[in-house]
Design a protein around this motif. Structure first.
Motif, PDB file in Angstrom:
ATOM      1  N   LEU A   1       1.467  19.357  13.039  1.00 33.07           N
ATOM      2  CA  LEU A   1       1.733  20.762  12.715  1.00 33.07           C
ATOM      3  C   LEU A   1       0.930  21.677  13.627  1.00 33.07           C
ATOM      4  CD1 LEU A   1       1.717  20.595   8.797  1.00 33.07           C
ATOM      5  CD2 LEU A   1       3.682  21.204  10.250  1.00 33.07           C
ATOM      6  N   HIS A   2      -0.333  21.285  13.814  1.00 33.74           N
ATOM      7  CA  HIS A   2      -1.235  22.065  14.659  1.00 33.74           C
ATOM      8  C   HIS A   2      -0.710  22.112  16.097  1.00 33.74           C
ATOM      9  CE1 HIS A   2      -5.064  23.795  15.830  1.00 33.74           C
ATOM     10  NE2 HIS A   2      -5.022  22.991  16.886  1.00 33.74           N
ATOM     11  N   GLN A   3      -0.381  20.934  16.601  1.00 33.57           N
ATOM     12  CA  GLN A   3       0.078  20.819  17.991  1.00 33.57           C
ATOM     13  C   GLN A   3       1.347  21.653  18.250  1.00 33.57           C
ATOM     14  OE1 GLN A   3       1.205  16.809  19.171  1.00 33.57           O
ATOM     15  NE2 GLN A   3       2.388  17.649  20.874  1.00 33.57           N
ATOM     16  N   PHE A   4       2.329  21.528  17.358  1.00 35.71           N
ATOM     17  CA  PHE A   4       3.596  22.227  17.621  1.00 35.71           C
ATOM     18  C   PHE A   4       3.479  23.722  17.378  1.00 35.71           C
ATOM     19  CE2 PHE A   4       5.282  17.827  16.877  1.00 35.71           C
ATOM     20  CZ  PHE A   4       5.631  17.613  18.205  1.00 35.71           C
ATOM     21  N   LYS A   5       2.563  24.104  16.478  1.00 36.91           N
ATOM     22  CA  LYS A   5       2.299  25.530  16.288  1.00 36.91           C
ATOM     23  C   LYS A   5       1.715  26.100  17.582  1.00 36.91           C
ATOM     24  CE  LYS A   5      -0.031  28.806  13.277  1.00 36.91           C
ATOM     25  NZ  LYS A   5      -1.130  29.033  12.353  1.00 36.91           N
ATOM     26  N   HIS A   6       0.787  25.345  18.137  1.00 38.65           N
ATOM     27  CA  HIS A   6       0.146  25.717  19.394  1.00 38.65           C
ATOM     28  C   HIS A   6       1.184  25.881  20.505  1.00 38.65           C
ATOM     29  CE1 HIS A   6      -3.200  25.973  22.174  1.00 38.65           C
ATOM     30  NE2 HIS A   6      -2.566  25.111  22.968  1.00 38.65           N
ATOM     31  N   GLU A   7       2.172  24.989  20.516  1.00 36.74           N
ATOM     32  CA  GLU A   7       3.221  25.057  21.550  1.00 36.74           C
ATOM     33  C   GLU A   7       4.265  26.119  21.235  1.00 36.74           C
ATOM     34  OE1 GLU A   7       4.956  21.172  22.132  1.00 36.74           O
ATOM     35  OE2 GLU A   7       3.002  20.241  22.517  1.00 36.74           O
ATOM     36  N   GLY A   8       4.124  26.777  20.066  1.00 33.79           N
ATOM     37  CA  GLY A   8       5.067  27.836  19.705  1.00 33.79           C
ATOM     38  C   GLY A   8       6.433  27.325  19.292  1.00 33.79           C
ATOM     39  N   LYS A   9       6.496  26.077  18.811  1.00 34.76           N
ATOM     40  CA  LYS A   9       7.778  25.475  18.440  1.00 34.76           C
ATOM     41  C   LYS A   9       8.106  25.748  16.967  1.00 34.76           C
ATOM     42  CE  LYS A   9       9.196  23.012  22.094  1.00 34.76           C
ATOM     43  NZ  LYS A   9       8.103  22.826  22.968  1.00 34.76           N
ATOM     44  N   LYS A  10       9.363  26.061  16.713  1.00 34.82           N
ATOM     45  CA  LYS A  10       9.812  26.236  15.323  1.00 34.82           C
ATOM     46  C   LYS A  10       9.905  24.858  14.668  1.00 34.82           C
ATOM     47  CE  LYS A  10      13.162  28.489  12.405  1.00 34.82           C
ATOM     48  NZ  LYS A  10      14.349  29.261  12.213  1.00 34.82           N
ATOM     49  N   THR A  11       8.980  24.605  13.726  1.00 30.70           N
ATOM     50  CA  THR A  11       8.798  23.255  13.200  1.00 30.70           C
ATOM     51  C   THR A  11       9.122  23.184  11.712  1.00 30.70           C
ATOM     52  OG1 THR A  11       7.036  22.937  14.806  1.00 30.70           O
ATOM     53  CG2 THR A  11       7.115  21.371  12.974  1.00 30.70           C
ATOM     54  N   SER A  12       9.845  22.146  11.304  1.00 30.04           N
ATOM     55  CA  SER A  12      10.023  21.900   9.875  1.00 30.04           C
ATOM     56  C   SER A  12       9.714  20.444   9.567  1.00 30.04           C
ATOM     57  CB  SER A  12      11.444  22.253   9.419  1.00 30.04           C
ATOM     58  OG  SER A  12      12.352  22.105  10.448  1.00 30.04           O
ATOM     59  N   ALA A  13       9.556  20.160   8.275  1.00 29.83           N
ATOM     60  CA  ALA A  13       9.196  18.795   7.891  1.00 29.83           C
ATOM     61  C   ALA A  13      10.038  18.335   6.705  1.00 29.83           C
ATOM     62  CB  ALA A  13       7.713  18.737   7.531  1.00 29.83           C
ATOM     63  N   LEU A  14      10.413  17.053   6.737  1.00 28.06           N
ATOM     64  CA  LEU A  14      11.101  16.408   5.612  1.00 28.06           C
ATOM     65  C   LEU A  14      10.148  15.366   5.048  1.00 28.06           C
ATOM     66  CD1 LEU A  14      14.655  15.703   7.136  1.00 28.06           C
ATOM     67  CD2 LEU A  14      14.012  17.495   5.506  1.00 28.06           C
ATOM     68  N   VAL A  15       9.607  15.644   3.879  1.00 24.77           N
ATOM     69  CA  VAL A  15       8.604  14.730   3.309  1.00 24.77           C
ATOM     70  C   VAL A  15       8.911  14.478   1.841  1.00 24.77           C
ATOM     71  CG1 VAL A  15       6.789  15.456   4.907  1.00 24.77           C
ATOM     72  CG2 VAL A  15       7.063  16.648   2.747  1.00 24.77           C
ATOM     73  N   TYR A  16       8.299  13.442   1.281  1.00 23.72           N
ATOM     74  CA  TYR A  16       8.530  13.157  -0.137  1.00 23.72           C
ATOM     75  C   TYR A  16       7.252  12.846  -0.896  1.00 23.72           C
ATOM     76  CZ  TYR A  16       8.355   8.349   1.583  1.00 23.72           C
ATOM     77  OH  TYR A  16       7.959   7.196   2.190  1.00 23.72           O
TER      78      TYR A  16
END
Ligand code: AMP
Ligand code: MG
Length: 336
Positions: free
Chosen positions: A254-269
């Protein structure tokens, strides 16, 4: 072409719609239909021109053979030949169901269906709509997944519409599919039989019925099941797998992709990972493998539509249906 969208009952399909769809198939047209696994793109398996349209509509490479759907054991013997006693036991045990049997093909099968192989993949879907359709046509129906080649398989009629509207004549909508991943493909021409693709029927269940089976090594697989070579099940977004309950790994990603400015989502359970949610970008998948499998492709498509650039997905335990789910997750995360 104007694609007709027809709502049909999954329990007791209306004969008027089945006859209508069978008539389209008889003319060499394409009809998408529900099964218990994913939606299939149907054409008359004995009409090479119709089958050619399936490859064209999907953008499917010609070297990727199609599964032919049947509605009776007799059709297994009409389209296949040299059916081994083991294959017969499997047919009796798992048909109808999400198991596809690869057997030698008979002389009536057009070459385009099998991509020139001497074998054919046959399956009897456990769904009243395709069974009625096959009986009405009195022929086998090819039924690859009704998506554009490489995309996540369609588990709703809307997914089919999104990919194939204007390219096929009809979509039969009987609601979301139950299993959500494709059938297990088992080659019964080897001894012991070989799992070419994990799917809806687990290795454990097959082994209970016939004893030990083998899984083919990747390199062999490319020769024997050409379709497995192509990138598959992939959303537009980049998929990154996160180990089950690995909080540190998810935080880092999450940290890395936020840093890269990427629109990130997660599928977790798991609750540990859900707690890291920062609002709407987290989506919860069911904790059961059946629920996870049923919803996976739908979520991947939904996140694509929201414009996600990165989708982080929590992995599942690799037993039973989890083997098929992990196979799809790995393929979705590969850039090939
Ligand atoms: P799909 O119809 O898109 O779900 O994919 C069908 C799968 O079955 C692909 O992985 C094909 O390569 C495989 N398949 C179909 N026919 C054969 C065959 N005759 N021998 C081996 N694999 C096959
Ligand atoms: Mg497919």
């Amino acid at each position: 072409m104007n694609t007709r969208f027809i709502k049909i009952s999954s329990a007791t399909p209306e004969p008027i719609f089945i006859d209508d769809a069978a008539e389209v198939l008889l003319r060499g047209g394409l009809v998408a239909f529900p099964t218990e696994t994913v939606y299939g793109l149907g054409a008359d398996a004995l009409n090479p021109e119709a089958v050619r349209k399936v490859f064209a509509a999907k953008g499917r490479p010609a070297d990727n053979p199609l599964i032919v759907h049947i509605a009776s054991i007799e059709q297994l013997f009409e389209l296949g030949k040299d059916i081994s006693p083991i294959a017969q036991t499997l047919a009796e045990t798992f048909m109808p169901g999400p198991l596809t049997l690869v057997v030698k093909h008979s002389s009536i099968v057009p070459e385009i269906v099998t991509a020139g192989l001497d074998t054919i993949a046959l399956r009897m879907p456990n769904h009243a709509v395709p069974l009625a359709l096959i009986r009405a046509l009195k022929r086998g129906i090819v039924g690859p997944s009704a998506n554009l080649s490489g995309k996540p398989s369609p588990t709703t009629a809307q997914h089919v519409f999104d990919d194939l509207n204007g390219k096929i004549e009809m979509i039969l909508d009987a609601g979301p599919t139950e299993i959500g991943v494709e059938s297990t493909v088992l080659d019964t021409t080897t001894n012991p039989p070989t799992i070419l693709r994990p799917g809806g029927i687990s290795r454990e269940r097959i082994e209970q019925a016939i004893g030990t089976v083998q899984t083919s090594k990747e390199i062999e697989l490319l020769k024997r099941s050409p379709g497995t070579r192509h990138r598959h099940y992939a959303p537009k977004a980049k998929v990154v797998l996160i180990e089950h309950r690995n909080v540190a790994q998810l935080k880092h990603a999450l940290h890395q992709f936020k840093h890269e400015g990427k629109k990130t989502s997660a599928l977790v359970y798991s609750s540990e990972l859900l707690e890291l949610s920062n609002g709407s970008t987290f989506h919860k998948l069911p904790e059961t493998i059946e629920g996870f499998s049923q919803q996976l492709f739908d979520k991947l498509r939904a996140l694509d539509q929201l414009g996600s650039e990165i989708i982080l997905i929590e992995t599942v335990t690799e037993t039973g249906l989890g083997v098929a789910v992990m196979d799809r997750l790995r393929r979705a995360s590969e850039k090939m």
